[in-house]
Design a protein around this motif. Structure first.
Motif, PDB file in Angstrom:
ATOM      1  N   VAL A 195       1.055  -1.214   0.063  1.00  0.00           N
ATOM      2  CA  VAL A 195      -0.035   0.065   0.036  1.00  0.00           C
ATOM      3  C   VAL A 195       0.990   1.474   0.014  1.00  0.00           C
ATOM      4  O   VAL A 195       1.593   1.523   0.889  1.00  0.00           O
ATOM      5  CB  VAL A 195      -0.989  -0.068   1.234  1.00  0.00           C
ATOM      6  CG1 VAL A 195      -1.811   1.144   1.326  1.00  0.00           C
ATOM      7  CG2 VAL A 195      -1.928  -1.127   1.243  1.00  0.00           C
ATOM      8  N   ILE A 240      -7.253  -2.929   3.251  1.00  0.00           N
ATOM      9  CA  ILE A 240      -6.009  -2.548   3.944  1.00  0.00           C
ATOM     10  C   ILE A 240      -5.927  -3.128   5.390  1.00  0.00           C
ATOM     11  O   ILE A 240      -6.941  -3.118   5.988  1.00  0.00           O
ATOM     12  CB  ILE A 240      -5.952  -1.149   4.069  1.00  0.00           C
ATOM     13  CG1 ILE A 240      -6.321  -0.281   2.650  1.00  0.00           C
ATOM     14  CG2 ILE A 240      -4.954  -0.205   4.633  1.00  0.00           C
ATOM     15  CD1 ILE A 240      -5.504  -0.561   1.733  1.00  0.00           C
ATOM     16  N   GLY A 282      -2.046  -4.752   2.040  1.00  0.00           N
ATOM     17  CA  GLY A 282      -3.444  -4.734   1.551  1.00  0.00           C
ATOM     18  C   GLY A 282      -3.605  -5.945   0.383  1.00  0.00           C
ATOM     19  O   GLY A 282      -2.836  -6.582   0.155  1.00  0.00           O
TER      20      GLY A 282
END
Length: 410
Positions: A185, A215, A329
Motif C-alpha cells: 500500500v 487495507i 493490502g
C-alpha cells in the motif's frame, strides 16, 4: 438484524458451492488447465456471498421486469462520493466521473486516449499481468521499472523510475495501488514522489485503485487524487466496488478524472470503443453496496486478516522454507518458494501435480518472479486450511523423495 457492533452478524465461514454456475474460478478448470482435480485459489474474486440487504435491492430491481438503457442518477453519484469521502478523504464532483464496465476496459481507454502507437508506457513489475497485455496488444511499448525487494519488503527504485520516466517517448505510467500481487500500500510520500516526477516530465499517471478497500492494520490507503490539486492535470483514478463486494460479474467501474482536458480525451476514446450506457444491475449494485455494505465490508476485512494470520502461522510452523511477503493490502498473498531449491518447472509440478492447487504462477507477473505464487485467500478458512494441508503434504513427500535420491547417490 443484530446491530451490536461488537458481535459479527455475517458468516464468512459458510462454504457456498459455486460449481455449475458458469463460475470462472471453479467451472473452467478443464478448459484452462486440462484437469478437474485442482483446488482453485487463483482468479481474484471472493467466495463470500453478499448480505441479504443488498440482494434484496437487486431482487427489487429485477422484479420490475424491464431492463432497457439506463444512466446513473444523483443517487448513484451520491453513493460513490459518500463512500470516497468517508474512506479516502476527498470529494468527487459528478462531472469527473465516467462510468465503465470494468477497470481494465477503462485502462485500455486510457492507453488509446493518452498515447499513440509506438509510444512507451511504464509499469512496475511484478504487476497484474493484463497491464502488460493492454500495452503491447495496443501497439505500445512496455517499459518496466521493476520493484526491488529488500529484506522481504518491496520498494520503488526511484532512481530507475526517474531515469525511465524522463524519456520523452514515455507518455503514460500505470500505477497499481494497492499493488497486485506484492501487497504494498504505497505511502503518501511515495505517491508524492511519483506525482512530482509525472508532472515534471509531462507523463500521465493512471492509478488503478481497485483494491483500495483491502487495507490491513498498521497501514493507510492514500488515493492519488488526495495528494492535492497541483497534480490533477496529470492524473486520474480508476475505481470500482467489484473487488470490495465481489460483484465483478455485474461489470461496473468508474474513471474519475478531475482535469477537463484529460476527461474529454478519455470520453472520446470511450465513444470510439462504442461504450455508452452501463449495466443496469451494476449501477444498482454500486448504489446499494456503498449505502448498505459498510458493516459487511468491515467484518469481511476482519475475516481476511484472520486468514492472513492463519497462512503466516502455518508457513512458519509447517513450511519454513517458504516465505510469505507480508501483505499491507489486497486479499492476494505473494509467496516465495525459492527456498525449496526447485527449478521453475519443478515448482509448477509441485503446485499442480503434487499439491493439486490452481494458483497464479509468479512468472506471469514479470520476468524475475517465477519462484513465486499468488494465493487468493478470500475464501472460508476451511478452504484455505485444505489448500495448505495439500501443500504441506506435497512438500513433505517431495523432500522425502529427494532424500531417498541423495541417499542412493551416496
Amino acid at each position: 438484524m443484530n446491530d451490536n457492533k461488537d458481535v459479527n452478524i455475517y458468516d464468512f465461514d459458510r462454504v457456498v458451492d459455486r460449481r455449475n454456475t458458469d463460475c470462472l474460478k471453479y467451472d473452467f478448470a478443464k478448459e484452462r488447465t486440462g484437469r478437474e482435480d485442482l483446488l482453485p485459489l487463483w482468479v481474484a474474486d471472493m467466495d463470500f456471498r453478499l448480505p441479504e440487504e443488498i440482494l434484496e435491492d437487486l431482487k427489487a430491481r429485477i422484479a420490475h421486469g424491464i431492463f432497457g438503457y439506463t444512466d446513473p442518477k444523483d443517487s448513484y453519484f451520491d453513493a460513490l462520493n459518500n463512500w470516497i469521502e468517508k474512506h479516502y478523504g476527498y470529494s468527487v464532483a459528478r462531472k469527473w466521473v465516467t462510468v465503465a464496465p470494468t477497470v481494465m476496459f477503462a485502462l485500455a481507454n486510457c492507453v488509446n486516449a493518452f498515447t499513440e502507437a509506438g509510444d512507451k508506457i511504464l509499469i512496475q513489475q511484478p504487476v497484474y499481468y493484463p497491464f502488460g497485455e493492454v500495452i503491447t496488444d495496443n501497439g505500445r511499448i512496455l517499459v518496466d521499472s521493476p520493484l526491488k525487494i529488500i529484506n522481504g519488503h518491496y520498494e520503488i527504485d526511484f532512481s530507475d523510475l526517474e531515469k525511465k520516466i524522463s524519456d520523452p517517448e514515455l507518455k503514460l505510467f500505470i500505477l497499481c495501488n494497492p499493488h497486485n500481487p506484492v501487497g504494498r500500500v504505497w505511502t503518501r510520500e511515495e505517491l508524492l514522489q511519483i506525482a512530482i516526477l509525472c508532472v515534471k516530465h509531462d507523463v500521465i499517471l493512471v492509478s488503478d485503485e481497485i483494491h483500495c478497500d483491502f487495507i490491513y492494520p498498521g497501514h493507510e490507503f492514500t488515493s492519488t487524487l488526495s495528494l492535492g490539486t497541483a497534480y490533477r492535470d496529470h492524473l486520474l483514478v480508476l475505481h470500482s466496488p467489484t473487488k470490495t463486494f465481489n460483484i465483478a460479474g455485474l461489470q461496473i467501474a468508474n474513471a474519475i478524472i478531475p482535469d477537463k482536458k484529460l476527461r474529454l480525451k478519455y470520453q472520446k476514446a470511450n465513444a470510439a470503443n462504442g461504450y455508452s450506457q452501463a449495466n443496469i444491475i451494476g449501477l444498482k449494485a454500486l448504489e446499494s453496496v456503498y449505502t448498505k455494505g459498510e458493516r459487511w465490508h468491515q467484518e469481511m476485512l476482519q475475516y481476511l486478516k484472520g486468514n492472513v494470520d492463519f497462512v503466516r502461522d502455518y508457513i512458519q510452523e509447517h513450511l519454513p522454507k517458504i516465505r510469505l511477503i507480508e501483505p499491507e493490502g489486497t486479499y492476494l498473498l505473494w509467496i516465495d518458494f525459492s527456498g525449496l531449491g526447485l527449478k521453475d518447472d519443478e515448482l509448477e509440478d509441485l503446485i499442480v501435480d503434487k499439491a493439486h492447487l490452481w494458483l497464479d504462477p509468479g512468472a506471469i507477473f514479470g520476468p524475475e518472479t517465477a519462484q513465486f505464487e499468488r494465493f487468493n485467500i478470500a475464501c472460508p478458512r476451511k478452504t484455505l486450511e485444505k489448500a495448505f494441508r495439500q501443500l504441506k503434504k506435497a512438500v513433505y513427500e517431495l523432500e522425502q523423495e529427494n532424500q531417498v535420491k541423495a541417499d542412493q547417490a551416496s
